[in-house]
Motif scaffolding. Structure first.
Motif, PDB file in Angstrom:
ATOM      1  N   THR A  70       0.846  -1.197   0.000  1.00  0.00           N
ATOM      2  CA  THR A  70       0.000   0.000   0.000  1.00  0.00           C
ATOM      3  C   THR A  70       0.875   1.237   0.000  1.00  0.00           C
ATOM      4  N   ARG A  71       0.759   2.022  -1.043  1.00  0.00           N
ATOM      5  CA  ARG A  71       1.569   3.243  -1.125  1.00  0.00           C
ATOM      6  C   ARG A  71       0.936   4.332  -0.264  1.00  0.00           C
ATOM      7  N   PRO A  72       1.687   4.868   0.698  1.00  0.00           N
ATOM      8  CA  PRO A  72       1.155   5.892   1.596  1.00  0.00           C
ATOM      9  C   PRO A  72       1.413   7.309   1.082  1.00  0.00           C
ATOM     10  N   ALA A  73       0.693   8.276   1.645  1.00  0.00           N
ATOM     11  CA  ALA A  73       0.943   9.688   1.321  1.00  0.00           C
ATOM     12  C   ALA A  73       2.211  10.131   2.041  1.00  0.00           C
ATOM     13  N   ALA A  74       3.081  10.825   1.314  1.00  0.00           N
ATOM     14  CA  ALA A  74       4.390  11.188   1.885  1.00  0.00           C
ATOM     15  C   ALA A  74       4.259  12.046   3.141  1.00  0.00           C
ATOM     16  N   GLN A  75       3.251  12.923   3.186  1.00  0.00           N
ATOM     17  CA  GLN A  75       3.147  13.788   4.381  1.00  0.00           C
ATOM     18  C   GLN A  75       2.737  12.987   5.610  1.00  0.00           C
ATOM     19  N   ASN A  76       2.159  11.812   5.404  1.00  0.00           N
ATOM     20  CA  ASN A  76       1.729  11.012   6.559  1.00  0.00           C
ATOM     21  C   ASN A  76       2.844  10.155   7.141  1.00  0.00           C
ATOM     22  N   VAL A  77       3.832   9.788   6.342  1.00  0.00           N
ATOM     23  CA  VAL A  77       4.859   8.881   6.865  1.00  0.00           C
ATOM     24  C   VAL A  77       5.897   9.599   7.731  1.00  0.00           C
ATOM     25  N   ALA A  78       5.816  10.944   7.752  1.00  0.00           N
ATOM     26  CA  ALA A  78       6.708  11.674   8.657  1.00  0.00           C
ATOM     27  C   ALA A  78       6.503  11.193  10.091  1.00  0.00           C
ATOM     28  N   LYS A  79       5.274  10.726  10.361  1.00  0.00           N
ATOM     29  CA  LYS A  79       4.959  10.286  11.735  1.00  0.00           C
ATOM     30  C   LYS A  79       5.117   8.781  11.906  1.00  0.00           C
ATOM     31  N   ASP A  80       5.751   8.124  10.953  1.00  0.00           N
ATOM     32  CA  ASP A  80       5.879   6.664  11.024  1.00  0.00           C
ATOM     33  C   ASP A  80       7.359   6.294  10.968  1.00  0.00           C
ATOM     34  N   SER A 105       4.676   8.767  -8.288  1.00  0.00           N
ATOM     35  CA  SER A 105       3.739   7.885  -7.615  1.00  0.00           C
ATOM     36  C   SER A 105       2.365   8.573  -7.586  1.00  0.00           C
ATOM     37  N   ASN A 106       2.341   9.869  -7.374  1.00  0.00           N
ATOM     38  CA  ASN A 106       1.040  10.563  -7.383  1.00  0.00           C
ATOM     39  C   ASN A 106       0.480  10.718  -8.794  1.00  0.00           C
ATOM     40  N   VAL A 107       1.352  10.912  -9.769  1.00  0.00           N
ATOM     41  CA  VAL A 107       0.887  10.920 -11.159  1.00  0.00           C
ATOM     42  C   VAL A 107       0.198   9.574 -11.444  1.00  0.00           C
ATOM     43  N   ASP A 108       0.851   8.506 -11.013  1.00  0.00           N
ATOM     44  CA  ASP A 108       0.320   7.158 -11.221  1.00  0.00           C
ATOM     45  C   ASP A 108      -1.005   6.971 -10.470  1.00  0.00           C
ATOM     46  N   ARG A 109      -1.068   7.548  -9.271  1.00  0.00           N
ATOM     47  CA  ARG A 109      -2.314   7.498  -8.492  1.00  0.00           C
ATOM     48  C   ARG A 109      -3.451   8.201  -9.258  1.00  0.00           C
ATOM     49  N   ASP A 156     -10.699   4.160 -11.253  1.00  0.00           N
ATOM     50  CA  ASP A 156     -11.478   3.585 -10.144  1.00  0.00           C
ATOM     51  C   ASP A 156     -12.622   4.479  -9.683  1.00  0.00           C
ATOM     52  N   LYS A 157     -12.437   5.787  -9.787  1.00  0.00           N
ATOM     53  CA  LYS A 157     -13.449   6.681  -9.213  1.00  0.00           C
ATOM     54  C   LYS A 157     -14.165   7.538 -10.247  1.00  0.00           C
ATOM     55  N   LEU A 158     -13.570   7.708 -11.411  1.00  0.00           N
ATOM     56  CA  LEU A 158     -14.155   8.651 -12.369  1.00  0.00           C
ATOM     57  C   LEU A 158     -14.682   7.959 -13.625  1.00  0.00           C
ATOM     58  N   GLY A 159     -14.682   6.637 -13.607  1.00  0.00           N
ATOM     59  CA  GLY A 159     -15.245   5.926 -14.757  1.00  0.00           C
ATOM     60  C   GLY A 159     -14.349   5.918 -15.987  1.00  0.00           C
ATOM     61  N   GLY A 160     -13.105   6.282 -15.828  1.00  0.00           N
ATOM     62  CA  GLY A 160     -12.179   6.272 -16.963  1.00  0.00           C
ATOM     63  C   GLY A 160     -11.919   4.849 -17.442  1.00  0.00           C
ATOM     64  N   ASP A 201      -3.091   4.194  -0.649  1.00  0.00           N
ATOM     65  CA  ASP A 201      -3.827   4.387   0.600  1.00  0.00           C
ATOM     66  C   ASP A 201      -5.117   5.149   0.290  1.00  0.00           C
ATOM     67  N   GLU A 202      -6.229   4.525   0.616  1.00  0.00           N
ATOM     68  CA  GLU A 202      -7.536   5.125   0.294  1.00  0.00           C
ATOM     69  C   GLU A 202      -7.994   6.100   1.376  1.00  0.00           C
ATOM     70  N   ASN A 203      -7.276   6.108   2.510  1.00  0.00           N
ATOM     71  CA  ASN A 203      -7.697   7.004   3.591  1.00  0.00           C
ATOM     72  C   ASN A 203      -7.102   8.395   3.409  1.00  0.00           C
ATOM     73  N   VAL A 204      -7.064   8.825   2.180  1.00  0.00           N
ATOM     74  CA  VAL A 204      -6.538  10.147   1.872  1.00  0.00           C
ATOM     75  C   VAL A 204      -7.649  10.837   1.099  1.00  0.00           C
ATOM     76  N   SER A 205      -8.022  12.020   1.538  1.00  0.00           N
ATOM     77  CA  SER A 205      -9.173  12.662   0.886  1.00  0.00           C
ATOM     78  C   SER A 205      -8.786  13.179  -0.505  1.00  0.00           C
TER      79      SER A 205
END
Ligand code: C2O
Length: 576
Positions: free
Chosen positions: A127-137, A356-360, A367-371, A412-416
């Motif tokens: 699971t690829r995480p958001a970079a700003q979140n892993v500062a705390k991991d 990684s975000n371009v790929d996301r 997955d979300k926009l019907g592309g 990671d889907e828990n990213v708005s």
């Protein structure tokens, strides 16, 4: 906006960073060129000069065209089947071009054994995480830093070393490989429909190599979450100067907490942070949703065996991907190193999180926009070569990259995704239709010089409101044709539809249709190109769907020499 002033902006990417010919139709190569008998026009750094021509169509496309919209677009040879671009022959690798005109050897080690890629057996997903979140991991961060450190410590000729990984990008992007069968043409994975799949594969192997080096096959790359306010900064984990994630060649003025400008084109204009965030989110919505109805505009223009490189970038490649490269690189370096030039971008670990975000974005689109995926075999069967985590040379095809879960990873889907709600609105509460421009203020003769703001009236193909099914099949596109200027000049102009030329809307309003931005590079002659902007949603937002024409206003922002505009049209293009 002030003129782009830095001389380094003139040489950033070998190809222009913002050619904005992302919607330029591809013209089939002349036959003698395809046969390889006659030397084709030089392509290195000289690929903007695409004349407006009929879009190349294969049989399938023509049939859809007939079904959905009559004979539109059935030009060219409808029965020509294009072949996919083959994997490069590593033994023919040559020097790659740097923007300043010098060359660099980026060739990988060669080997005679090539393995065809097989999708891995299903196992635990990374699971690829958001970079700003892993500062705390701390545990994750320690692994990430260790992996990059170990890659950096490998000998330079190990294909898994960080140096070699950076050179992968350099060879595929700066003319290192001739096309197999068309040796006058280089392989170029940007400014075309290979942009998403090539970079997905590149990151896949990079991530596997990291996992191998630290003995953790579940390790996943973080993504730079630049599409949400929480990530619109250089992620903190990359800025610790003592860390293996640090790169010294980044723009000193763009260190956190400097807010990212997704429309950056060389100067930090004076906009407060709240407005910048709104504009950034609207830009994401525009690029991902309102302007992404057609495969050509979302993925980029078709690029098959024997085609000239760089037929045109897709929405996300153009904006914000290129802008973020440009914003991150160090403008005091000759070529905007590292992130500001293709040949050096892969030296910065941040590059892989950017991609990684371009790929996301590609995953969100599907997955979300019907592309949907492109179904043409000349895309699906395009091949690339990469070294894997065991130093094997592996041949991959685009078709195996379409589903990330089959490649063993998800985001990671828990990213708005706040921009999903950032639909622009019309600025005008009344009179949403045509601006009140007297006919004497309209420019009617073309080619015209764009030295001052001009407004033109452009006729639509039909003034009948299109049905949802028609919109699904065809996208309405504003084409600004024959944009001509000196290639060594910076050019930027903004495009508005049905707005008042003397009091224009902000970038978060529907009336703002987009920009043309060209960052110059070494180029001796004039560039002539086209800009295509999707207007299907814009027409809805402006309540202009039953108007027979639109008033289009061009506002020159930057450009010292004369800019010529050849003409305008509004066309329907097939969405698949
Ligand atoms: Cu291959 Cu971000 O570029």
């Amino acid at each position: 906006m002030a003129a782009l002033h830095s001389t380094t902006t003139t040489t950033l990417f070998r190809s222009p960073l913002f050619p904005n010919k992302s919607q330029t139709p591809v013209q089939r190569k002349p036959k003698q060129c395809l046969a390889g008998r006659v030397r084709c026009k030089a392509t290195k750094g000289d690929n903007d000069n695409l004349d407006q021509g009929p879009a190349r169509l294969d049989r399938r496309n023509m049939l859809i065209g007939l079904g959905a919209g009559g004979l539109y677009g059935a030009a060219g040879n409808p029965f020509a089947f294009a072949a996919p671009v083959s994997a490069p022959d590593l033994t023919t690798c040559g020097p790659a071009d740097k923007p300043d005109g010098s060359t660099i050897d980026c060739c990988p080690p060669t080997t005679t054994t090539i393995i065809d890629f097989k999708l891995p057996d299903s196992g635990p997903l990374r699971t690829r995480p958001a970079a700003q979140n892993v500062a705390k991991d701390p545990a994750y961060l320690a692994k990430y830093k260790k992996a990059i450190q170990l890659m950096r410590e490998l000998p330079d000729d190990d294909p898994r070393s960080h140096a070699q990984q950076a050179m992968v990008h350099c060879s595929y992007c700066d003319g290192g490989y001739p096309q197999v069968g068309y040796t006058d043409l280089e392989i170029q994975v940007h400014y075309c429909w290979l942009f998403f799949p090539f970079h997905r594969w590149y990151l896949y192997f990079y991530e596997k190599i990291m996992g191998e080096l630290i003995g953790d096959p579940t390790f996943a790359l973080p993504f730079w979450n630049w599409d949400a306010p929480a990530g619109m900064y250089i992620p903190e984990i990359f800025t610790d100067t003592s860390s293996s994630l640090y790169d010294q060649y980044r723009n000193a003025a763009h260190q956190p907490p400097k807010l990212l400008d997704l429309n950056y084109s060389g100067t930090d204009d004076d906009v407060d942070d709240a407005t910048r965030i709104t504009e950034n989110l609207t830009t994401m919505y525009q690029q991902m949703v309102s302007k992404a109805a057609s495969h050509r505009l979302f993925y980029g223009e078709p690029y098959s065996a024997g085609d000239d490189p760089s037929p045109g970038a897709g929405n996300i490649e153009s904006i914000p991907h290129n802008n973020i490269h440009f914003w991150t690189g160090d403008p005091t370096q000759t070529n905007g190193e590292d992130m500001g030039a293709f040949y050096s971008a892969g030296r910065d670990p941040l590059f892989y999180s950017h991609h990684s975000n371009v790929d996301r974005m590609w995953s969100i689109y599907k997955d979300k926009l019907g592309g949907t995926d492109i179904e043409k075999t000349d895309w699906l069967d395009t091949e690339f070569l990469f070294y894997d985590e065991k130093k094997n040379l592996v041949r991959v095809k685009v078709r195996d990259s379409l589903d990330t879960t089959k490649l063993g990873y998800v985001y990671d889907e828990n990213v708005s995704i706040p921009w999903l709600e950032s639909k622009p609105t019309a600025r005008k509460s009344t009179n949403k239709r045509k601006a009140a421009v007297s006919s004497s203020d309209l420019t009617t003769t073309f080619p015209a010089t764009l030295s001052d703001t001009i407004s033109v009236e452009v006729t639509r193909p039909s003034a009948t409101k299109r049905t949802a099914a028609q919109k699904k099949a065809q996208d309405e596109v504003l084409v600004i044709k024959g944009i001509e200027f000196a290639g060594n000049e910076t050019v930027k102009f903004d495009v508005y539809v049905n707005d008042d030329a003397d009091s224009l809307a902000g970038k978060d309003k529907s009336e703002f249709a987009g920009s043309f931005v060209h960052v110059p590079h070494k180029h001796k002659k004039n560039i002539k190109t086209n800009l295509r902007l999707s207007i299907t949603s814009l027409l809805e937002e402006l309540g202009a769907e039953t108007d027979s024409s639109l008033v289009v206003t061009l506002v020159p922002k930057v450009g010292k020499g004369p800019i010529t505009i050849g003409g305008f049209s509004i066309e329907l293009i097939n969405t698949t």
